[in-house]
Design a protein around this motif. Structure first.
Motif, PDB file in Angstrom:
ATOM      1  N   LEU A  92       0.824  -1.200   0.000  1.00  0.00           N
ATOM      2  CA  LEU A  92       0.000   0.000   0.000  1.00  0.00           C
ATOM      3  C   LEU A  92       0.861   1.254   0.000  1.00  0.00           C
ATOM      4  O   LEU A  92       0.506   2.265  -0.620  1.00  0.00           O
ATOM      5  N   ARG A  93       1.999   1.183   0.687  1.00  0.00           N
ATOM      6  CA  ARG A  93       2.896   2.332   0.725  1.00  0.00           C
ATOM      7  C   ARG A  93       3.667   2.507  -0.588  1.00  0.00           C
ATOM      8  O   ARG A  93       3.863   3.619  -1.060  1.00  0.00           O
ATOM      9  N   SER A  94       4.094   1.373  -1.159  1.00  0.00           N
ATOM     10  CA  SER A  94       4.967   1.452  -2.339  1.00  0.00           C
ATOM     11  C   SER A  94       4.209   1.464  -3.657  1.00  0.00           C
ATOM     12  O   SER A  94       4.618   2.104  -4.624  1.00  0.00           O
ATOM     13  N   ASP A  95       3.078   0.741  -3.715  1.00  0.00           N
ATOM     14  CA  ASP A  95       2.328   0.614  -4.968  1.00  0.00           C
ATOM     15  C   ASP A  95       0.845   0.426  -4.652  1.00  0.00           C
ATOM     16  O   ASP A  95       0.331  -0.690  -4.694  1.00  0.00           O
ATOM     17  N   PRO A  96       0.158   1.517  -4.318  1.00  0.00           N
ATOM     18  CA  PRO A  96      -1.241   1.398  -3.899  1.00  0.00           C
ATOM     19  C   PRO A  96      -2.142   0.730  -4.937  1.00  0.00           C
ATOM     20  O   PRO A  96      -3.056  -0.008  -4.579  1.00  0.00           O
ATOM     21  N   GLN A  97      -1.883   0.973  -6.236  1.00  0.00           N
ATOM     22  CA  GLN A  97      -2.723   0.370  -7.271  1.00  0.00           C
ATOM     23  C   GLN A  97      -2.582  -1.159  -7.279  1.00  0.00           C
ATOM     24  O   GLN A  97      -3.568  -1.882  -7.440  1.00  0.00           O
ATOM     25  N   ALA A  98      -1.349  -1.651  -7.107  1.00  0.00           N
ATOM     26  CA  ALA A  98      -1.135  -3.094  -7.047  1.00  0.00           C
ATOM     27  C   ALA A  98      -1.799  -3.692  -5.815  1.00  0.00           C
ATOM     28  O   ALA A  98      -2.376  -4.783  -5.870  1.00  0.00           O
ATOM     29  N   ALA A  99      -1.726  -2.986  -4.696  1.00  0.00           N
ATOM     30  CA  ALA A  99      -2.379  -3.455  -3.481  1.00  0.00           C
ATOM     31  C   ALA A  99      -3.883  -3.529  -3.680  1.00  0.00           C
ATOM     32  O   ALA A  99      -4.526  -4.511  -3.270  1.00  0.00           O
ATOM     33  N   PHE A 100      -4.447  -2.503  -4.308  1.00  0.00           N
ATOM     34  CA  PHE A 100      -5.886  -2.506  -4.578  1.00  0.00           C
ATOM     35  C   PHE A 100      -6.269  -3.713  -5.434  1.00  0.00           C
ATOM     36  O   PHE A 100      -7.256  -4.408  -5.148  1.00  0.00           O
ATOM     37  N   ALA A 101      -5.480  -3.992  -6.485  1.00  0.00           N
ATOM     38  CA  ALA A 101      -5.777  -5.125  -7.366  1.00  0.00           C
ATOM     39  C   ALA A 101      -5.726  -6.443  -6.598  1.00  0.00           C
ATOM     40  O   ALA A 101      -6.564  -7.334  -6.811  1.00  0.00           O
ATOM     41  N   GLU A 102      -4.769  -6.556  -5.687  1.00  0.00           N
ATOM     42  CA  GLU A 102      -4.647  -7.785  -4.897  1.00  0.00           C
ATOM     43  C   GLU A 102      -5.839  -7.954  -3.963  1.00  0.00           C
ATOM     44  O   GLU A 102      -6.408  -9.050  -3.839  1.00  0.00           O
ATOM     45  N   VAL A 103      -6.233  -6.876  -3.328  1.00  0.00           N
ATOM     46  CA  VAL A 103      -7.377  -6.934  -2.414  1.00  0.00           C
ATOM     47  C   VAL A 103      -8.658  -7.235  -3.188  1.00  0.00           C
ATOM     48  O   VAL A 103      -9.482  -8.059  -2.761  1.00  0.00           O
ATOM     49  N   ARG A 104      -8.834  -6.607  -4.322  1.00  0.00           N
ATOM     50  CA  ARG A 104     -10.031  -6.838  -5.129  1.00  0.00           C
ATOM     51  C   ARG A 104     -10.119  -8.290  -5.576  1.00  0.00           C
ATOM     52  O   ARG A 104     -11.193  -8.907  -5.539  1.00  0.00           O
ATOM     53  N   ASP A 105      -8.976  -8.861  -5.977  1.00  0.00           N
ATOM     54  CA  ASP A 105      -8.967 -10.262  -6.395  1.00  0.00           C
ATOM     55  C   ASP A 105      -9.373 -11.177  -5.237  1.00  0.00           C
ATOM     56  O   ASP A 105     -10.178 -12.100  -5.405  1.00  0.00           O
ATOM     57  N   ALA A 106      -8.831 -10.909  -4.046  1.00  0.00           N
ATOM     58  CA  ALA A 106      -9.177 -11.717  -2.875  1.00  0.00           C
ATOM     59  C   ALA A 106     -10.645 -11.553  -2.508  1.00  0.00           C
ATOM     60  O   ALA A 106     -11.323 -12.519  -2.133  1.00  0.00           O
ATOM     61  N   ALA A 107     -11.156 -10.339  -2.639  1.00  0.00           N
ATOM     62  CA  ALA A 107     -12.569 -10.104  -2.340  1.00  0.00           C
ATOM     63  C   ALA A 107     -13.469 -10.864  -3.303  1.00  0.00           C
ATOM     64  O   ALA A 107     -14.468 -11.469  -2.903  1.00  0.00           O
ATOM     65  N   LEU A 108     -13.102 -10.851  -4.586  1.00  0.00           N
ATOM     66  CA  LEU A 108     -13.883 -11.578  -5.587  1.00  0.00           C
ATOM     67  C   LEU A 108     -13.831 -13.083  -5.373  1.00  0.00           C
ATOM     68  O   LEU A 108     -14.736 -13.812  -5.786  1.00  0.00           O
ATOM     69  N   HIS A 109     -12.767 -13.557  -4.706  1.00  0.00           N
ATOM     70  CA  HIS A 109     -12.647 -14.971  -4.380  1.00  0.00           C
ATOM     71  C   HIS A 109     -13.317 -15.317  -3.051  1.00  0.00           C
ATOM     72  O   HIS A 109     -13.168 -16.430  -2.552  1.00  0.00           O
ATOM     73  N   GLY A 110     -14.041 -14.355  -2.479  1.00  0.00           N
ATOM     74  CA  GLY A 110     -14.872 -14.652  -1.315  1.00  0.00           C
ATOM     75  C   GLY A 110     -14.228 -14.435   0.033  1.00  0.00           C
ATOM     76  O   GLY A 110     -14.814 -14.814   1.056  1.00  0.00           O
TER      77      GLY A 110
END
Length: 241
Positions: free
Chosen positions: A18-36
């Motif tokens: 989140l500190r170094s690459d917020p967009q990548a962190a967002f993509a990772e969180v979104r993927d995990a959220a979509l996986h339930g």
């Protein structure tokens, strides 16, 4: 076909990303959220609400709070109630806010208890029930919720929906102060000031002034400015001293 599972998010690694690459962190969180992953759904909602790693989108935040809440996350239930109370991502609906706050409270969340109690105390979205509000403040206070400690103390100090008990009120104000609630700090300071414990009162007043909300400051600064104690007046006359 079921959605493939994936490992839970690593909180430390995610915080660093989140500190170094917020967009990548967002993509990772979104993927995990979509996986339930319910925790990721809650986090994704907050990222949308705060605009972290993505554009701020209150409607998307509301959707993901609702997803996590319907999957049993008590914090998401409380946040969903907050969205309906404040009109974040949706129209204000105090009755629906009360439903979600109550669900969060029933799930054992102190913030849900506090927020539902506030609606009950004022009759917003629900029938006014001050006795039930006190019961919820009391439960939340015993769980360590600082704002509820302060309100429980106020009920005990003034004898609201309970027997008046100044000693118990003082103890709860102190607990609220120690837990970081600026109103609790100010209220505790007011009592010990009346008892002549000026140094102790000044300590808590400084903390309250350092962390108080704008509405609180607008109320307390004029009050302190007219104190009969010169050292108390100096807190607002010369705040940097």
């Amino acid at each position: 076909m079921s959605t493939p599972s994936r490992p839970p998010l690593d909180a430390d690694a995610l915080a660093a990303r989140l500190r170094s690459d917020p967009q990548a962190a967002f993509a990772e969180v979104r993927d995990a959220a979509l996986h339930g992953q319910v925790g990721a759904q809650l986090l994704l909602a907050q990222m949308y609400m705060d605009g972290k790693g993505t554009a701020r989108d209150a409607e998307a935040a509301l959707l993901w709070y609702a997803t996590a809440a319907n999957n049993g996350d008590a914090v998401a239930m409380n946040m969903l109630g907050r969205c309906h109370e404040l009109g974040q991502g949706t129209a204000i609906d105090l009755a629906l806010a009360a439903v979600w706050y109550r669900r969060a409270a029933d799930a054992g969340l102190d913030w849900g208890m506090y927020n539902h109690a506030n609606l009950l105390a004022t009759g917003r979205g629900v029938a006014q029930d001050r006795r039930q509000a006190l019961a919820l403040y009391t439960r939340a206070a015993h769980l360590g919720h600082a704002k509820s400690m302060n309100l429980l103390a106020r009920h005990l100090e003034d004898g609201l929906e309970t027997a008046r008990d100044p000693q118990a009120a003082l103890a709860w104000y102190r607990r609220a102060a120690e837990a970081g609630d600026f109103r609790g700090q100010a209220n505790y300071a007011s009592i010990v000031l009346q008892q002549g414990r000026i140094d102790e009162a000044l300590h808590w007043l400084r903390l309250a002034l350092a962390h108080g909300s704008p509405a609180f400051m607008a109320h307390i600064v004029p009050q302190l400015a007219t104190s009969p104690h010169p050292r108390v007046r100096a807190l607002v006359e010369h705040p940097a001293d």
